[in-house]
Design an enzyme around this catalytic site. Structure first.
Site, PDB file in Angstrom:
ATOM      1  N   SER A 127      48.738  17.049  75.575  1.00 41.90           N
ATOM      2  CA  SER A 127      49.322  17.113  74.238  1.00 41.90           C
ATOM      3  C   SER A 127      48.341  16.639  73.180  1.00 41.90           C
ATOM      4  O   SER A 127      47.511  15.759  73.434  1.00 41.90           O
ATOM      5  CB  SER A 127      50.580  16.227  74.204  1.00 41.90           C
ATOM      6  OG  SER A 127      51.000  16.019  72.875  1.00 41.90           O
ATOM      7  N   TYR A 152      54.865   7.653  76.097  1.00 38.62           N
ATOM      8  CA  TYR A 152      54.777   9.091  76.435  1.00 38.62           C
ATOM      9  C   TYR A 152      53.350   9.579  76.201  1.00 38.62           C
ATOM     10  O   TYR A 152      52.722  10.154  77.091  1.00 38.62           O
ATOM     11  CB  TYR A 152      55.759   9.908  75.588  1.00 38.62           C
ATOM     12  CG  TYR A 152      55.363  11.357  75.502  1.00 38.62           C
ATOM     13  CD1 TYR A 152      54.708  11.855  74.377  1.00 38.62           C
ATOM     14  CD2 TYR A 152      55.568  12.212  76.578  1.00 38.62           C
ATOM     15  CE1 TYR A 152      54.289  13.172  74.313  1.00 38.62           C
ATOM     16  CE2 TYR A 152      55.164  13.529  76.521  1.00 38.62           C
ATOM     17  CZ  TYR A 152      54.516  14.004  75.382  1.00 38.62           C
ATOM     18  OH  TYR A 152      54.093  15.304  75.332  1.00 38.62           O
ATOM     19  N   LYS A 156      50.015  10.894  78.875  1.00 35.83           N
ATOM     20  CA  LYS A 156      49.173  12.104  78.784  1.00 35.83           C
ATOM     21  C   LYS A 156      47.698  11.707  78.832  1.00 35.83           C
ATOM     22  O   LYS A 156      46.885  12.341  79.497  1.00 35.83           O
ATOM     23  CB  LYS A 156      49.475  12.877  77.496  1.00 35.83           C
ATOM     24  CG  LYS A 156      50.859  13.496  77.454  1.00 35.83           C
ATOM     25  CD  LYS A 156      51.086  14.451  78.616  1.00 35.83           C
ATOM     26  CE  LYS A 156      52.465  15.086  78.588  1.00 35.83           C
ATOM     27  NZ  LYS A 156      52.708  15.947  79.765  1.00 35.83           N
TER      28      LYS A 156
HETATM   29  C1  WQD Z   1      57.468  17.319  63.744  1.00 36.52           C
HETATM   30  C2  WQD Z   1      57.583  16.861  62.303  1.00 36.52           C
HETATM   31  C3  WQD Z   1      58.601  14.699  62.035  1.00 36.52           C
HETATM   32  C4  WQD Z   1      62.566  15.825  63.479  1.00 36.52           C
HETATM   33  C5  WQD Z   1      56.214  15.570  69.452  1.00 36.52           C
HETATM   34  C6  WQD Z   1      55.329  15.008  70.537  1.00 36.52           C
HETATM   35  C7  WQD Z   1      54.468  16.117  71.094  1.00 36.52           C
HETATM   36  C8  WQD Z   1      55.375  17.211  71.578  1.00 36.52           C
HETATM   37  C9  WQD Z   1      56.140  17.770  70.376  1.00 36.52           C
HETATM   38  C10 WQD Z   1      56.313  17.052  73.774  1.00 36.52           C
HETATM   39  C11 WQD Z   1      57.249  15.393  62.125  1.00 36.52           C
HETATM   40  C12 WQD Z   1      59.465  15.794  61.405  1.00 36.52           C
HETATM   41  C13 WQD Z   1      61.228  15.867  63.116  1.00 36.52           C
HETATM   42  C14 WQD Z   1      63.555  15.608  62.483  1.00 36.52           C
HETATM   43  C15 WQD Z   1      61.826  15.493  60.823  1.00 36.52           C
HETATM   44  N1  WQD Z   1      56.292  16.707  72.535  1.00 36.52           N
HETATM   45  N2  WQD Z   1      60.870  15.712  61.813  1.00 36.52           N
HETATM   46  N3  WQD Z   1      63.140  15.451  61.183  1.00 36.52           N
HETATM   47  O1  WQD Z   1      56.474  14.421  66.651  1.00 36.52           O
HETATM   48  O2  WQD Z   1      54.880  16.289  65.958  1.00 36.52           O
HETATM   49  O3  WQD Z   1      55.414  15.983  68.378  1.00 36.52           O
HETATM   50  O4  WQD Z   1      56.952  16.686  69.891  1.00 36.52           O
HETATM   51  O5  WQD Z   1      55.636  17.797  74.392  1.00 36.52           O
HETATM   52  O6  WQD Z   1      53.698  15.624  72.168  1.00 36.52           O
HETATM   53  O7  WQD Z   1      54.465  14.034  69.983  1.00 36.52           O
HETATM   54  O8  WQD Z   1      57.154  16.868  66.836  1.00 36.52           O
HETATM   55  O9  WQD Z   1      59.143  18.124  66.129  1.00 36.52           O
HETATM   56  O10 WQD Z   1      59.371  15.617  66.606  1.00 36.52           O
HETATM   57  O11 WQD Z   1      58.194  16.377  64.545  1.00 36.52           O
HETATM   58  O12 WQD Z   1      61.489  15.343  59.644  1.00 36.52           O
HETATM   59  O13 WQD Z   1      64.787  15.558  62.764  1.00 36.52           O
HETATM   60  O14 WQD Z   1      58.946  17.014  61.895  1.00 36.52           O
HETATM   61  O15 WQD Z   1      58.572  13.557  61.195  1.00 36.52           O
HETATM   62  O16 WQD Z   1      56.609  15.246  60.871  1.00 36.52           O
HETATM   63  P1  WQD Z   1      55.954  15.795  66.858  1.00 36.52           P
HETATM   64  P2  WQD Z   1      58.562  16.745  66.062  1.00 36.52           P
END
Ligand code: WQD
Length: 337
Positions: A127, A152, A156
Site C-alpha cells: 500500500s 495496519y 505492510k
Molecule cells: C480517502 C480520503 C479521508 C472517509 C486507506 C488506507 C489504504 C487503503 C485505502 C486498504 C481521506 C477522506 C474518508 C469519510 C472522508 N486501505 N474521507 N470521509 O485513508 O486514503 O487509505 O484506505 O487497503 O492503505 O490507508 O482512504 O477512503 O479512508 O480516505 O472525508 O467518511 O477521504 O480523510 O482524505 P485512505 P479513505
C-alpha cells in the site's frame, strides 16, 4: 488451462477482481478465503462473469497446519497472489495484535511453504500507506518508507521487509510488491464490487451509501489542509485497472523477466483528486446531490498522495485505462444493483 495460481483473500474486493482477470488470461485459480470480510456470493459472481468456477477452500491462514496441508494437496501451485489480511486503519489502532498476528503470521506461513518449492512467483498486496506523507509528489518507489501512521500500515512495511529478507536467501522465490493507492469502483458486469462490512471506513463506499440513503450524511474529514480546496488529495484507481496490474506483474515473474527477485511498483492513476473533487465528480456521474458536511480532521490522514506510475508503465507495460468518473459511475451502479 494455464498455470495454477493461489489467490488468498480471493473473495475480497480486490482479490475477486484479480481472480476474474486471471481466469480471463487462462490461469487456473485456487482461492483460500476465511469469509471474515466476504461471502460465498462473490464466488457466484466470479463464475457468472467468466463461466469458470474457481476452486475454493474456506479456512484461516493463521492455522499453520491447514496451510501446510493445503500445499501438500496443491503441490502444482505456480504462483501466489496474497490479499488475505485485515485492512481497516482505525481498527488496527484499537487492536494492533489482531493485525500483527493476522497480517504477518499468515505471510510467514505462506513463505515457509513457498521456500520448499522448486520455483515460485509471489505477488504481495502492499500500500502507498508505507510512504506516509511523501516529501515530494508524485510519489516514486524510491521515496523513503516512513514510520507507519498505524499498525495496519506497519504490517505492510514489515511484510515487505519479511519478503525481502526471505528472497535474499531463497533464489527460487521471485516476488513483487504492488503498492496500491486508493482502489475504488466495480466490475462492469456489476456482479462483483466492494462489500464493506458495517460502516464504510473508506470515502467512496460511504459516498455511494449516502447517495442511496443507507447513510444519513457524509462527513468530510477536514477542509483546512494546504490544498487547493482544503481537502485531502488521493489517487483513486479503478479496481479493474488494479486487477490487471496483478496479472502483468505475475506474468513478469512467471516469464522470468524480473531483474531482481524482489521488485516494487506503485499502482495508481498518477492523478490526484481532492475529497471535494470526488464529491462533485460523483454528483455529476450519478446525477445525485450528495448530503455532506465538513467536520474535523481524521487522525493519521496524510495531506496528499498520488503515484508516479512511470515504473509500472515502462516495466510492467501497464497503465490505468479508467478515470475517476468511470470508477465512480461503476461504484454507483454497484450500489444501485
Ligand atoms: C480517502 C480520503 C479521508 C472517509 C486507506 C488506507 C489504504 C487503503 C485505502 C486498504 C481521506 C477522506 C474518508 C469519510 C472522508 N486501505 N474521507 N470521509 O485513508 O486514503 O487509505 O484506505 O487497503 O492503505 O490507508 O482512504 O477512503 O479512508 O480516505 O472525508 O467518511 O477521504 O480523510 O482524505 P485512505 P479513505
Amino acid at each position: 488451462m494455464g498455470k495454477k495460481i493461489l489467490v488468498t483473500g480471493g473473495l475480497g474486493f480486490i482479490g475477486s477482481h484479480v481472480v476474474v482477470e486471471l481466469q480471463n488470461e487462462g490461469f487456473e485459480v485456487v482461492i483460500i478465503d476465511n469469509l471474515s470480510n466476504s461471502t460465498k456470493d462473490v464466488l457466484k459472481g466470479i463464475t457468472d462473469i467468466t463461466g469458470v468456477k474457481p476452486i475454493f477452500e474456506e479456512f484461516d491462514l493463521r492455522d499453520k497446519p491447514l496451510v501446510v496441508d493445503f500445499f501438500k494437496r496443491h503441490h502444482d501451485i505456480n504462483g501466489v497472489i496474497h490479499f488475505a489480511a485485515s485492512k481497516a486503519v482505525g481498527e488496527s489502532v484499537e487492536n494492533p495484535l489482531l493485525y500483527y498476528e493476522n497480517n504477518l503470521n499468515t505471510l510467514i506461513y505462506l513463505l515457509q511453504e513457498l521456500q520448499k518449492k522448486e520455483t515460485t512467483s509471489f505477488i504481495f498486496s502492499s500500500s502507498c500507506t508505507v510512504y506516509g506523507q511523501a516529501d515530494s509528489l508524485p510519489v516514486k518507489e524510491s521515496a523513503p518508507v516512513k514510520k507507519a501512521e498505524s499498525p495496519y500500515g506497519n504490517t505492510k512495511q514489515i511484510g515487505e521487509e519479511i519478503i525481502i529478507d526471505t528472497c535474499r536467501v531463497t533464489p527460487n522465490l521471485n516476488a513483487i510488491a504492488l503498492r496500491y493507492f486508493n482502489p475504488i469502483g466495480a466490475h462492469e458486469s456489476i456482479k462483483i464490487g466492494e462489500l464493506p462490512s458495517g460502516t464504510p471506513q473508506n470515502l467512496v463506499p460511504f459516498i455511494t451509501q449516502t447517495a442511496i440513503g443507507k447513510r444519513e450524511q457524509l462527513s468530510v474529514f477536514g477542509d483546512d489542509y494546504p490544498t487547493n480546496d482544503g481537502t485531502c488529495i488521493r489517487d483513486y484507481i479503478h479496481v479493474v485497472d488494479l486487477a490487471k496490474a496483478h496479472v502483468m506483474a505475475l506474468t513478469r515473474l512467471i516469464n522470468g523477466s524480473n531483474k531482481e527477485n524482489f521488485e516494487v511498483f506503485n499502482i495508481g492513476t498518477g492523478k490526484g483528486s481532492s475529497v471535494l473533487e470526488v464529491i462533485s465528480s460523483f454528483e455529476e456521474v450519478s446525477n445525485q446531490k450528495l448530503n455532506y458536511k465538513i467536520v474535523e480532521r481524521r487522525e493519521g490522514d496524510v495531506i496528499s498522495a498520488y503515484a508516479d506510475t512511470n515504473k509500472a508503465n515502462s516495466i510492467l507495460q501497464w497503465e490505468a485505462k479508467f478515470n475517476l468518473k468511470d470508477a465512480l459511475l461503476s461504484a454507483w451502479k454497484w450500489e444501485c444493483k
